[in-house]
Enzyme design. Structure first.
Site, PDB file in Angstrom:
ATOM      1  N   GLU A 199      88.127   6.800  37.783  1.00 54.94           N
ATOM      2  CA  GLU A 199      86.552   6.633  38.123  1.00 54.94           C
ATOM      3  C   GLU A 199      86.006   8.459  37.960  1.00 54.94           C
ATOM      4  O   GLU A 199      84.922   8.872  38.824  1.00 54.94           O
ATOM      5  CB  GLU A 199      86.649   6.749  39.871  1.00 54.94           C
ATOM      6  CG  GLU A 199      87.065   5.235  40.256  1.00 54.94           C
ATOM      7  CD  GLU A 199      87.373   5.055  41.574  1.00 54.94           C
ATOM      8  OE1 GLU A 199      87.372   6.488  42.322  1.00 54.94           O
ATOM      9  OE2 GLU A 199      87.970   4.024  42.228  1.00 54.94           O
ATOM     10  N   CYS A 243      84.255   1.840  50.048  1.00 56.87           N
ATOM     11  CA  CYS A 243      84.220   2.912  50.693  1.00 56.87           C
ATOM     12  C   CYS A 243      82.642   3.127  50.340  1.00 56.87           C
ATOM     13  O   CYS A 243      81.709   3.314  51.662  1.00 56.87           O
ATOM     14  CB  CYS A 243      84.678   4.221  49.643  1.00 56.87           C
ATOM     15  SG  CYS A 243      84.381   4.024  47.862  1.00 56.87           S
TER      16      CYS A 243
END
Length: 656
Positions: free
Chosen positions: A324, A420
């Site tokens: 990521e 998240c």
């Protein structure tokens, strides 16, 4: 430090905006209640959370095993923070009761020595503070600290704040350079910015010093991660690759968590994008409050590399799915992008903090770009579906078979195992008034043109502004001063980079004031009740061209109007969007959206489409495709994938 510091005083705001009020109400009426049901595992078709039950188990009130990611506590913390901002906006007895009950549950789960983390409380076989590299203990603490500060500021209730201050006392005793202490830091930055928020409320110098410790320790040699891994016998958490005794990737790739060098020596945005912006936000907060110019210089270097070399036109960051993370300068693929919603939200945190240290349009421009595009795209118009990844180019037909693109979804999801992003969206939108204005000494700054009422305490008195804005669809903004007494002050208005020009009237009289080097137009005068400022931006459809080093977009163009970036969707233009191209210099016109896009401004563009070939051959000699003229329809990027599954593209070929 730049004298135009905007972080010394607190502003207050209440948004009443034609565009953003809808999203705040959506968060209040749909998103936060929906997330509460998810956190309690009461949504059948959503991935289980178990986050509330983890606290019940940790408190000894329920039997069972911990479930979820090692950082599952943070979902509860972000939900609480969003609730706090909503309660600050308006009372809600039901929501406040849910929050108070949750806070009491958290307090009951706290251990006698102040420790609080349900993963380690429930899994007693795993020693606390033994795997900071991978296991997010300080990250979870940071999010709960942020929630505690926000809830105290919103309600005046100190219960969660006291719980977290006890936890911070425990952390302060555990970490340091004394015998028996840990000279280390978390693999996921977050505690740094949280400690600075706590310091701003408590004024406790230990909170600032603890933040300084974590910032200064990162990247020092011999490396903490290596020493920690050896101390625990070469074991790893499930984020690692291979069996025990094989080093997890975070030890090999220390740049993943920005731990490859001391922060003062770093000059490029590297590693996990969320970690990067969270760390830089904490660094900038620390620099602001300590006057550390060397640390602030590092923040500027890192910002400049990210914003001028690694930022997507939609305000997204993080070019690749593996880890990521950022890759290298000008590497900005459109289909394989990660562009995590949390990373764009973290970028807004960083931009706001940089503005608090020095007021410069470049920070506010990025903050606005990220907000209206990458951040807003993370949530569907119904408030119940979410994107984790935000691509700039999608063809659903290839996603199932192309493993390089398996992280990309063609439609938003109900929830995520790693959840998240949805609660991060909720807390950002609920706290949006904190991003609109700022003030320092005797200057009030307007960073974003979002309608509402804002109180700005200045050296000569409080300046209250009632702002009305037509953005993002219209170009006019007006501000009315509300003041009991005259206030001698400077009002500084940002002139966005996307504006082709502007006009300014003060009490009906045209003004020819020009923006300063920082991109803000400064009006110095005695302000009295009823003074009115009218600002009108030239907001044409603008063609955006990439830097010549961005190979993915060579020969392509993107369209932007005001703060909004636009995209083509299959729903309007049919399949094979890659066969469409805009005419260079061709007509660009606005149009009104309908159905799901009602009230939105669309763009119609003169275009050409490659026609079907006479032959089915994969390749053919000396036969260019026939072309037919057409009109391409573009919609705001944030609104894509609200009308079913289909292709989407931001960057489009351009032909003469």
């Amino acid at each position: 430090m730049n004298q135009d510091r905007t972080g010394d005083v607190r502003t207050e705001g209440y948004i009443t905006d034609g565009f953003w009020s809808r999203y705040i109400e959506l968060v209040r009426d749909v998103v936060v209640p929906y997330q509460w049901e998810v956190l309690n595992d009461r949504v059948p078709d959503a991935a289980p959370s178990h986050a509330i039950d983890n606290f019940r188990i940790a408190a000894g009130e329920k039997q069972g095993d911990y479930y979820g990611m090692v950082f599952q506590d943070s979902d509860v913390a972000k939900w609480l923070e969003a609730v706090a901002y909503l309660l600050r906006r308006q009372p809600d007895a039901t929501l406040e009761r849910q929050a108070d009950d949750t806070i009491e549950l958290i307090a009951r789960a706290q251990q006698p020595d102040g420790y609080l983390n349900t993963y380690y409380i429930c899994n007693t076989a795993e020693p606390r503070w033994s795997n900071l590299c991978e296991c997010h203990e300080l990250y979870c603490a940071g999010h709960m600290i942020e929630a505690a500060v926000a809830y105290f500021e919103a309600t005046g209730k100190r219960r969660l704040l006291e719980v977290m201050c006890r936890f911070v006392e425990h952390i302060d005793a555990v970490f340091g350079h004394e015998a028996g202490q840990i000279a280390g830091y978390d693999g996921h930055p977050e505690i740094e910015l949280a400690l600075m928020r706590l310091y701003e409320v408590t004024g406790n110098e230990r909170h600032l010093a603890l933040c300084r410790f974590f910032v200064d320790e990162r990247g020092r040699q011999p490396h903490f991660y290596d020493r920690e891994w050896e101390k625990r016998g070469g074991t790893h958490h499930d984020f690692g690759a291979g069996g025990d005794g094989v080093q997890p990737f975070m030890l090999h790739d220390k740049g993943y968590s920005q731990a490859h060098l001391p922060v003062y020596e770093q000059d490029r945005a590297v590693g996990h994008a969320v970690r990067f912006v969270y760390l830089c936000t904490g660094m900038a907060q620390l620099a602001q409050h300590s006057g550390d110019e060397r640390l602030m210089a590092a923040c500027r270097r890192l910002w400049d590399n990210m914003a001028t070399r690694q930022l997507y036109v939609t305000g997204g960051i993080g070019a690749q799915a593996p880890r990521e993370s950022f890759t290298c300068d000008f590497d900005l693929p459109n289909d394989a992008i990660y562009g995590e919603t949390c990373a764009a939200i973290g970028l807004m945190f960083l931009a706001r903090q940089m503005l608090m240290v020095e007021t410069d349009r470049r920070y506010a421009d990025v903050m606005e770009r990220s907000l209206y595009n990458n951040v807003l795209a993370g949530m569907a118009l119904d408030g119940q579906h979410f994107f984790y990844v935000n691509p700039l180019e999608v063809d659903p037909k290839v996603l199932g078979d192309n493993l390089v693109l398996q992280h990309v979804k063609p439609v938003r999801q109900r929830w995520f195992t790693c959840a998240c992003c949805p609660p991060n969206l909720a807390r950002l939108i609920a706290s949006l008034d904190r991003y609109v204005v700022g003030c320092a000494d005797n200057t009030a700054f307007v960073h974003l043109y979002i309608g509402g009422d804002y109180a700005l305490p200045l050296a000569d008195g409080t300046l209250r502004l009632h702002q009305q804005s037509e953005l993002p669809w219209g170009s006019n903004v007006s501000m009315t001063v509300q003041a009991d007494n005259a206030v001698n002050a400077t009002l500084a208005l940002r002139i966005p980079a996307w504006a082709a020009g502007f006009s300014l009237d003060i009490n009906g009289e045209a003004s020819d004031i020009s923006p300063g080097d920082n991109g803000y137009l400064s009006i110095e005068r005695q302000w009295v009740d009823g003074d009115r400022i009218s600002l009108s931006f030239e907001m044409p459809i603008r063609r955006v061209y990439p830097h010549r080093a961005v190979r993915h977009d060579a020969g392509r163009v993107a369209l932007q109007r005001g703060p909004l970036v636009y995209c083509m969707e299959q729903a309007d233009n049919g399949e094979q969007l890659h066969n469409m191209a805009l005419y260079q210099g061709g007509t660009l016109e606005t149009a009104e959206g309908s159905d799901e896009l009602e009230g939105m401004t669309l763009i119609r563009a003169a275009a050409v489409r490659d026609a079907e070939a006479d032959s089915d051959s994969l390749y053919r000699f000396d036969s260019a495709p026939m072309k037919s003229e057409c009109t391409a329809t573009f919609i705001p990027y944030f609104a894509w994938a609200n009308r079913g599954e289909g292709e989407m593209r931001v960057w489009v070929r351009e032909v003469r």
